[in-house]
Each structure stands twice: as C-alpha cells, then as structure tokens.
Design a protein around this motif. Structure first.
Motif, PDB file in Angstrom:
ATOM      1  N   ASN A 200       0.842  -1.188   0.000  1.00 17.90           N
ATOM      2  CA  ASN A 200       0.000   0.000   0.000  1.00 17.90           C
ATOM      3  C   ASN A 200       0.888   1.253   0.000  1.00 17.90           C
ATOM      4  O   ASN A 200       1.585   1.518   0.985  1.00 17.90           O
ATOM      5  CB  ASN A 200      -0.905  -0.007   1.232  1.00 17.90           C
ATOM      6  CG  ASN A 200      -1.924   1.114   1.229  1.00 17.90           C
ATOM      7  OD1 ASN A 200      -1.666   2.200   0.707  1.00 17.90           O
ATOM      8  ND2 ASN A 200      -3.081   0.871   1.819  1.00 17.90           N
ATOM      9  N   PRO A 201       0.867   2.029  -1.086  1.00 17.83           N
ATOM     10  CA  PRO A 201       1.740   3.217  -1.134  1.00 17.83           C
ATOM     11  C   PRO A 201       1.491   4.203  -0.001  1.00 17.83           C
ATOM     12  O   PRO A 201       2.436   4.846   0.481  1.00 17.83           O
ATOM     13  CB  PRO A 201       1.389   3.840  -2.489  1.00 17.83           C
ATOM     14  CG  PRO A 201       0.878   2.706  -3.318  1.00 17.83           C
ATOM     15  CD  PRO A 201       0.143   1.818  -2.353  1.00 17.83           C
ATOM     16  N   GLU A 202       0.229   4.341   0.449  1.00 17.35           N
ATOM     17  CA  GLU A 202      -0.057   5.261   1.541  1.00 17.35           C
ATOM     18  C   GLU A 202       0.577   4.788   2.846  1.00 17.35           C
ATOM     19  O   GLU A 202       1.082   5.599   3.634  1.00 17.35           O
ATOM     20  CB  GLU A 202      -1.566   5.422   1.709  1.00 17.35           C
ATOM     21  CG  GLU A 202      -2.242   6.137   0.534  1.00 17.35           C
ATOM     22  CD  GLU A 202      -3.723   6.302   0.758  1.00 17.35           C
ATOM     23  OE1 GLU A 202      -4.228   5.870   1.816  1.00 17.35           O
ATOM     24  OE2 GLU A 202      -4.385   6.865  -0.131  1.00 17.35           O
ATOM     25  N   VAL A 203       0.552   3.477   3.068  1.00 19.71           N
ATOM     26  CA  VAL A 203       1.202   2.924   4.253  1.00 19.71           C
ATOM     27  C   VAL A 203       2.707   3.166   4.187  1.00 19.71           C
ATOM     28  O   VAL A 203       3.335   3.585   5.175  1.00 19.71           O
ATOM     29  CB  VAL A 203       0.901   1.419   4.386  1.00 19.71           C
ATOM     30  CG1 VAL A 203       1.780   0.776   5.460  1.00 19.71           C
ATOM     31  CG2 VAL A 203      -0.576   1.197   4.717  1.00 19.71           C
ATOM     32  N   LEU A 204       3.298   2.926   3.032  1.00 12.79           N
ATOM     33  CA  LEU A 204       4.741   3.133   2.883  1.00 12.79           C
ATOM     34  C   LEU A 204       5.118   4.592   3.124  1.00 12.79           C
ATOM     35  O   LEU A 204       6.132   4.882   3.765  1.00 12.79           O
ATOM     36  CB  LEU A 204       5.182   2.690   1.489  1.00 12.79           C
ATOM     37  CG  LEU A 204       5.080   1.188   1.211  1.00 12.79           C
ATOM     38  CD1 LEU A 204       5.391   0.894  -0.253  1.00 12.79           C
ATOM     39  CD2 LEU A 204       5.999   0.390   2.122  1.00 12.79           C
ATOM     40  N   GLU A 205       4.286   5.517   2.616  1.00 12.50           N
ATOM     41  CA  GLU A 205       4.568   6.943   2.821  1.00 12.50           C
ATOM     42  C   GLU A 205       4.492   7.306   4.300  1.00 12.50           C
ATOM     43  O   GLU A 205       5.359   8.021   4.822  1.00 12.50           O
ATOM     44  CB  GLU A 205       3.577   7.786   2.023  1.00 12.50           C
ATOM     45  CG  GLU A 205       3.827   9.283   2.158  1.00 12.50           C
ATOM     46  CD  GLU A 205       2.859  10.108   1.331  1.00 12.50           C
ATOM     47  OE1 GLU A 205       3.001  11.351   1.338  1.00 12.50           O
ATOM     48  OE2 GLU A 205       1.955   9.539   0.694  1.00 12.50           O
ATOM     49  N   ARG A 206       3.460   6.793   4.981  1.00 13.18           N
ATOM     50  CA  ARG A 206       3.307   7.087   6.404  1.00 13.18           C
ATOM     51  C   ARG A 206       4.496   6.547   7.209  1.00 13.18           C
ATOM     52  O   ARG A 206       5.019   7.219   8.101  1.00 13.18           O
ATOM     53  CB  ARG A 206       1.997   6.492   6.919  1.00 13.18           C
ATOM     54  CG  ARG A 206       1.696   6.818   8.370  1.00 13.18           C
ATOM     55  CD  ARG A 206       0.304   6.395   8.764  1.00 13.18           C
ATOM     56  NE  ARG A 206       0.133   4.945   8.754  1.00 13.18           N
ATOM     57  CZ  ARG A 206      -0.617   4.276   7.899  1.00 13.18           C
ATOM     58  NH1 ARG A 206      -1.279   4.923   6.960  1.00 13.18           N
ATOM     59  NH2 ARG A 206      -0.727   2.963   7.963  1.00 13.18           N
ATOM     60  N   LEU A 207       4.932   5.323   6.894  1.00 13.91           N
ATOM     61  CA  LEU A 207       6.063   4.732   7.604  1.00 13.91           C
ATOM     62  C   LEU A 207       7.351   5.507   7.335  1.00 13.91           C
ATOM     63  O   LEU A 207       8.160   5.728   8.242  1.00 13.91           O
ATOM     64  CB  LEU A 207       6.232   3.267   7.177  1.00 13.91           C
ATOM     65  CG  LEU A 207       5.122   2.310   7.604  1.00 13.91           C
ATOM     66  CD1 LEU A 207       5.284   0.968   6.900  1.00 13.91           C
ATOM     67  CD2 LEU A 207       5.117   2.111   9.111  1.00 13.91           C
ATOM     68  N   ALA A 208       7.540   5.897   6.074  1.00 10.35           N
ATOM     69  CA  ALA A 208       8.758   6.636   5.727  1.00 10.35           C
ATOM     70  C   ALA A 208       8.824   7.966   6.465  1.00 10.35           C
ATOM     71  O   ALA A 208       9.893   8.382   6.937  1.00 10.35           O
ATOM     72  CB  ALA A 208       8.814   6.856   4.217  1.00 10.35           C
ATOM     73  N   ILE A 209       7.688   8.648   6.579  1.00 14.66           N
ATOM     74  CA  ILE A 209       7.656   9.923   7.304  1.00 14.66           C
ATOM     75  C   ILE A 209       7.940   9.710   8.783  1.00 14.66           C
ATOM     76  O   ILE A 209       8.694  10.458   9.411  1.00 14.66           O
ATOM     77  CB  ILE A 209       6.293  10.611   7.096  1.00 14.66           C
ATOM     78  CG1 ILE A 209       6.142  11.072   5.644  1.00 14.66           C
ATOM     79  CG2 ILE A 209       6.131  11.787   8.058  1.00 14.66           C
ATOM     80  CD1 ILE A 209       4.757  11.557   5.304  1.00 14.66           C
TER      81      ILE A 209
END
Length: 371
Positions: A200-209
């Motif tokens: 899930n790209p949104e999950v990956l973005e949240r984790l990266a932040i």
C-alpha cells in the motif's frame, strides 16, 4: 443479561476475558456476572477480587456455560468448550476461523451466536478489537526474534543492535500495519537495520515519514520480498487480510537463500501463517527448524504478557460487551454495523463471507439474521 467468563485452557494462556473492573461495570449496569474459579490468576486477580465487585464464582466451566447467556473469552473455544455451547448463546472472543475448519463446523453445529473480536471494524477501516493485541504481538515479535537469534536457541548468534565496530542485525518486516509498525518501533529502538515491505503506497509513505532514516521502506513485490528475506537475520511476518487466511509470502524454496540460523517470526499464524513452512507452536515449545532456519510461530503471543494484554484488550472490548448485554445481540448489531462485522457464525449459519469462501460453505449476510 447473565455474562460469564472462563479460565482459559489453551497452552500457556493466562489472559482473561473480563477483569474485575470490567465485571464491576457489567454488574453496575444491572447484569449478573459469573466467573470460573481461578480465571483471573494469570493477571493477579483472585476470586475474591471478582466477588468484591458483585460477581459470582463457579467451580466448573460447565456451570458458566450452563447459566450464562453470553460468554466473554480471549481465545477461541477449545473442543471441550465448543461442546458446551448451546443454541442462541452469545460467544464474544477471538475466533480466527479461516484456517480452522473443525472449529467452524462445530460452532455452526452449536447454533451459538459467535462474534469475533478480530473482524469487528471501525469507521476508519481499522480493526479496533484486534489492534491492542497486534500492538503487543508486534513488540513481542522483536523480543522473541532477538532471543531466537541467540546461539543457545538455534540462531545465528547475532545481537540485534550490534556493537561499535560490528554491524547490527538485518530485520525484514513483511507488512506495515499495526503489527509491522510496532515491530519496527522496537527493532529501530534497539538499533537494528530495518526494512519494512508493504503493497500500500499510503502505508509506505506514512512509515517513511515516521521513521525517516531509521528504517527503509520498499514496495512488496515478489522480487523485493525474496531479496529482503535472503539478506535478513530476522524476518517478521506481519500481514493480515481481515477474516481470511494470511497470504503465503515466504515459500520453502526461499529458505535455501537465507542465512543458516536466521529466524522467522510468524505473527500471522492465527490466520494460518504467512510462511509456507509455518505451523502453530506454543509458549512451551515456541520454535522449530526447517532447512536451517528457526521458526517462531506461537499462536497466542500476547498471552505471555497476560496482565498488559488483558487490560489493553478489556479497554476496547468492554464497551461492546456492555452494548450487547444492554440491548441484546440482535439490537446491538442492528445499531452498530461495525460490531455486526464481527458476526462470524450465528444460529447455524456462517455470516463472515471470507470464512465461508475459505471452507466452501454457504454464506448468510448478517443482516438476514438481525430482523
């Protein structure tokens, strides 16, 4: 309503469905509560603590099942317990039916109304009654993995955080949901080299932040999973498909690419496991070895920290238990469609689509049974 809770009988399971504080809330709402003797000992709650808030103590589980309209538990009923269920009786607990055809058939045959914690939803796409145990299991997965990596326990003899001059362990986390996030928090806190994979790209973005440079993220393509697993000292399986069996992300063929003594921790084992070579283990015998790789697949990990887990679980289950007791199960589920998502089996029907599909059974929409 008359509500009961039992002493859990699964191997090394010390949690309890109702704390004394939860029992008091139910009693003060005008309900009767019966507790099997010794049910709370694993969290430090004596029978006298329950009696002090107005609950009655029963000497045997048969008495609890026999007199109570609703049973509040933690783990799925074992075979002996399933035989005690009766038609129309409400069972409120974790069930994990997708990988368990025997339990599914026996619950259908009982005619009981079985509401599973793990499929109750919320308005944000989450699983609020699963979340606290996922938080516990994610954090415990790193503790368990660190122990299994010790040479004495069959592992590579690697310290997660390393020491000055020696590289830390490589930790791969498959799944960036609640389990994966909490595992990553623990692993990064210990200084491990962490990679989190999700689709899930949104999950990956949240984790990266959130983690910034303390952890890497990657899209969970088959090639990326295979490469990350091959490099890892510790792999955490943290994938979940609500109500359904977990996808098998790590095949047996991949084990041949892994380092001897590497460790797999399968947090998805309640839903069948996300490693092809997984099978459920217990706290008494938590690990086994396949092709030189250590597998930790304990199906009730939070039971080892029973007091923390029980209070965290009661915080989220008690409001629903009160609603069911106050209104009756049909009215409670009619008013709350998110609670209705927890209805897996009722009155001889399978009401969870994923469970029905997994076992080739007919599916009945929950609404059909709610009047």
């Amino acid at each position: 309503m008359h509500i009961g809770t039992l002493r859990e009988i699964k191997n090394h399971e010390y949690r309890v469905g109702l704390t004394p504080e939860s029992a008091r809330e139910l009693v003060e709402h005008g309900h009767a509560v019966t507790v099997e003797t010794g049910a709370g000992l694993g969290i430090g709650a004596a029978d006298a603590d329950y009696e002090a808030v107005g609950a009655r103590i029963a000497a045997r589980p048969e008495a609890v099942y026999g007199e109570c309209a609703m049973i509040v538990k933690v783990k799925e009923p074992q075979a002996h317990e399933r035989a005690l269920l009766r038609e129309g009786q409400v069972l409120f607990t974790y069930l994990h039916l997708a990988p368990d055809p025997v339990q599914t058939r026996e619950l259908v045959a009982s005619g009981a109304v079985c509401i599973a914690y793990e499929t109750v939803s919320d308005g944000h796409g989450g699983l609020p009654l699963l979340k606290p145990m996922s938080q516990v299991a994610g954090r415990m997965a790193i503790q368990a993995g660190a122990t299994a990596l010790e040479k004495e326990h069959g592992g590579r003899g690697v310290l997660l955080g390393g020491v000055p001059g020696v590289l830390p362990a490589s930790v791969t986390i498959l799944g960036g949901g609640v389990v994966g996030f909490n595992a990553a928090q623990m692993a990064t806190g210990l200084g491990a080299d962490v990679t989190i994979l999700d689709r899930n790209p949104e999950v990956l973005e949240r984790l990266a932040i959130h983690f910034e440079s303390r952890a890497r993220t990657a899209f969970a393509s088959r090639a990326a999973v295979a490469a990350a697993v091959a490099e890892a000292d510790l792999v955490i399986g943290a994938v979940l498909v609500p109500g359904a069996a977990a996808p098998r992300l790590v095949t047996r063929a991949m084990l041949a690419t892994m380092k001897p003594g590497a460790v797999l921790v399968d947090v998805a084992i309640d839903q069948g496991g996300c490693f092809e070579t997984s099978h459920p283990t217990t706290h008494a015998e938590p690990t086994f070895v396949v092709d030189g790789v250590v597998h930790y697949c304990v199906a009730n990990m939070p039971g080892a920290v029973a007091r923390t887990s029980t209070y965290a679980l009661n915080n989220v289950t008690l409001p629903h238990a009160l609603r069911i007791a106050d209104l009756g199960w049909q009215e409670a589920l009619r008013r709350d469609p998110h609670l209705a998502q927890g209805l897996n089996v009722a009155l001889g029907q399978v009401t969870c689509r994923e469970v029905a599909e997994e076992h080739g059974l007919a599916w009945t929409a929950p609404e059909a049974l709610l009047g």
